[in-house]
Design an enzyme around this catalytic site. Structure first.
Site, PDB file in Angstrom:
ATOM      1  N   PHE A   9      -0.185  -5.606   1.242  1.00 18.73           N
ATOM      2  CA  PHE A   9       0.966  -4.971   0.596  1.00 18.73           C
ATOM      3  C   PHE A   9       2.062  -4.799   1.634  1.00 18.73           C
ATOM      4  O   PHE A   9       1.880  -4.058   2.612  1.00 18.73           O
ATOM      5  CB  PHE A   9       0.491  -3.613   0.070  1.00 18.73           C
ATOM      6  CG  PHE A   9       1.518  -2.713  -0.550  1.00 18.73           C
ATOM      7  CD1 PHE A   9       1.840  -2.826  -1.901  1.00 18.73           C
ATOM      8  CD2 PHE A   9       2.120  -1.700   0.190  1.00 18.73           C
ATOM      9  CE1 PHE A   9       2.755  -1.951  -2.492  1.00 18.73           C
ATOM     10  CE2 PHE A   9       3.029  -0.824  -0.389  1.00 18.73           C
ATOM     11  CZ  PHE A   9       3.340  -0.955  -1.729  1.00 18.73           C
TER      12      PHE A   9
ATOM     13  N   GLU B 214       1.269   5.856   3.598  1.00 19.53           N
ATOM     14  CA  GLU B 214       1.213   6.235   2.168  1.00 19.53           C
ATOM     15  C   GLU B 214       2.007   7.511   1.913  1.00 19.53           C
ATOM     16  O   GLU B 214       1.603   8.366   1.126  1.00 19.53           O
ATOM     17  CB  GLU B 214      -0.239   6.446   1.718  1.00 19.53           C
ATOM     18  CG  GLU B 214      -1.160   5.348   2.175  1.00 19.53           C
ATOM     19  CD  GLU B 214      -1.456   4.324   1.115  1.00 19.53           C
ATOM     20  OE1 GLU B 214      -1.036   4.522  -0.038  1.00 19.53           O
ATOM     21  OE2 GLU B 214      -2.096   3.323   1.454  1.00 19.53           O
TER      22      GLU B 214
END
Ligand SMILES: Cc1cc2nc3c(=O)[nH]c(=O)nc-3n(C[C@H](O)[C@H](O)[C@H](O)COP(=O)(O)OP(=O)(O)OC[C@H]3O[C@@H](n4cnc5c(N)ncnc54)[C@H](O)[C@@H]3O)c2cc1C
Length: 402
Positions: A123, A363
């Protein structure tokens, strides 16, 4: 309300912890010391169904629910954060966004090889000049006939050298802020796409972290995920999945810190008695227990909401923020309890302390989650429905072959 794990969930938890004790814990210190990604674990994790645990069986997933995903993350991170990161990124940040946003054709083409571990996904959102501030990204995608040409650089990308599938984000409308970002699935081997490793990390040494460079990479429109301009929403929904695995993984770390600290404190003696008998040591272990109890409730609530198909950005952010900060404190205290031995990698807690620092950065940093929670509490932030929401978990649909 039922706070018990089902029989099936208990079995999954036992199975993952057994895997970690058998396959991860005996080898991981050597991989951490040599900064090597334990590639041989990928087929073993695939065989156990971890790489597609909450994908439907029709896409070769294990057909389990989101609580099961959390238990896989928890059990793997009991051994090492790097191993849990593989599932967080491959499944949470790559495969699940395809499941949520992909066309039927894309799901049929991309998901089965990912669930079987034949393809490994990563990602690419962060860039050298854009981390928390996603809209500052410099990567561009311009139309060229029916294709797109992608250029830009992605940085701090987990599995960048291991993956052969890349979910990357680039601006198709550079002046439209977050509404100008589009998501694309790239394949290793495409002209103009190169990757490399980042050296010198503080922790997660057994994880592969690196960069992706794109120079006019030609991407067919069939590899665009979602519509043009939906990239930011796709990225944020992907983070909802992966943050959940990070939170659940942090529970595994806290549990490891408790187990390691208890074992050490029972045998280490000072002034004629085991240090477990000192209240200052007991206090540190009790604090870990408090974090474990509270963190588990936050994780399970987020997982339960995911199973219902209810938007859970707020609850997942809270779980990630609380659990990663708590795991970092637990690892710090666990090193303290081990004294000088805790300062060497002879004991696992030293690795946990280095590793837990990464999870309060990626994150969404703890500061970003603080801001999010403040905005939810004040009512300033309200999540709007998206075009593609993650569907509610339906066991018969998930476990059906058709
Ligand atoms: C081991 C590791 C693996 C990673 N894997 C991936 C991956 O697979 N894919 C990917 O895309 N990215 C990945 N990342 C990148 C990660 O998501 C970013 O590092 C993160 O989003 C923070 O961005 P940044 O590092 O650019 O920090 P910045 O955004 O520059 O922030 C710097 C500091 O400022 C603070 N800050 C920023 N804005 C505010 C504000 N408004 N108010 C208060 N404080 C603020 C931050 O909290 C931080 O303390 C990884 C990072 C690490 C360390």
């Amino acid at each position: 309300m039922d706070f018990n794990l089902t029989q099936e969930h208990s079995m999954i938890r036992d199975m993952v912890y057994a895997f970690t004790r058998r396959e991860v814990m005996p080898i991981i210190r050597d991989y951490d010391r040599s900064h090597t990604f334990p590639k041989h674990l990928l087929p073993k994790m695939a065989e156990q169904g971890f790489l597609g645990v909450c994908l439907p069986v029709r896409y070769d997933g294990a057909g389990m629910d989101f609580i099961s995903l959390g238990l896989v993350a928890e059990g793997l991170e009991y051994g090492d954060s790097s191993v849990r990161e593989t599932v967080a990124v491959h499944l949470g940040l790559h495969a699940l966004p395809i499941f949520q946003w992909g066309t039927d054709e894309q799901k049929r083409e991309f998901l089965p090889p990912l669930a079987r571990g034949e393809n490994i996904g990563c990602f690419g959102l962060t860039e050298p000049g854009a981390g928390s501030d996603v809209a500052a990204m410099a990567s561009r995608a311009r139309k060229d006939g029916g294709d797109y040409l992608l250029s830009g650089e992605k940085m701090w990308i987990t599995l960048s050298d291991v993956a052969n599938r890349f979910l990357v984000f680039a601006k198709t409308s550079p002046d439209a802020g977050t509404n100008g970002i589009t998501a694309f699935i790239l394949e290793r081997g495409w002209k103009g796409l190169t990757t490399g490793a980042i050296e010198g990390k503080m922790g997660v040494h057994a994880s592969n972290t690196g960069w992706i460079n794109m120079e006019d990479v030609r991407v067919p429109a069939s590899h665009r995920l979602g519509e043009e301009g939906e990239g930011f929403k796709i990225a944020m929904s992907a983070l909802d999945n992966a943050r959940y695995t990070v939170a659940a993984g942090a529970i595994g770390i806290i549990r490891a810190c408790i187990d390691e600290s208890l074992a050490y404190a029972r045998v280490r003696k000072t002034f004629g008695k085991p240090i477990i008998e000192y209240q200052l040591i007991q206090q540190m272990i009790a604090n870990m227990g408090q974090s474990l109890a509270a963190g588990e409730l936050l994780v399970w609530k987020a997982g339960w909401l995911k199973n219902q198909g209810v938007r859970n950005t707020r609850e997942t952010s809270m779980a990630k923020w609380f659990c990663t900060d708590a795991a970092r404190r637990a690892a710090d205290d666990a090193v303290q309890i081990h004294g000088a031995y805790g300062y060497s990698d002879e004991y696992r807690v030293e690795r946990h302390l280095r590793n837990t620092k990464s999870a309060v950065i990626y994150e969404g940093t703890s500061q970003i989650h603080t801001l999010m929670q403040a905005a939810y509490i004040s009512g300033e932030r309200k999540d709007k429905p998206m075009r593609c929401e993650m569907p509610a978990y339906d066991p018969s649909a998930w476990q059906s072959e058709a």
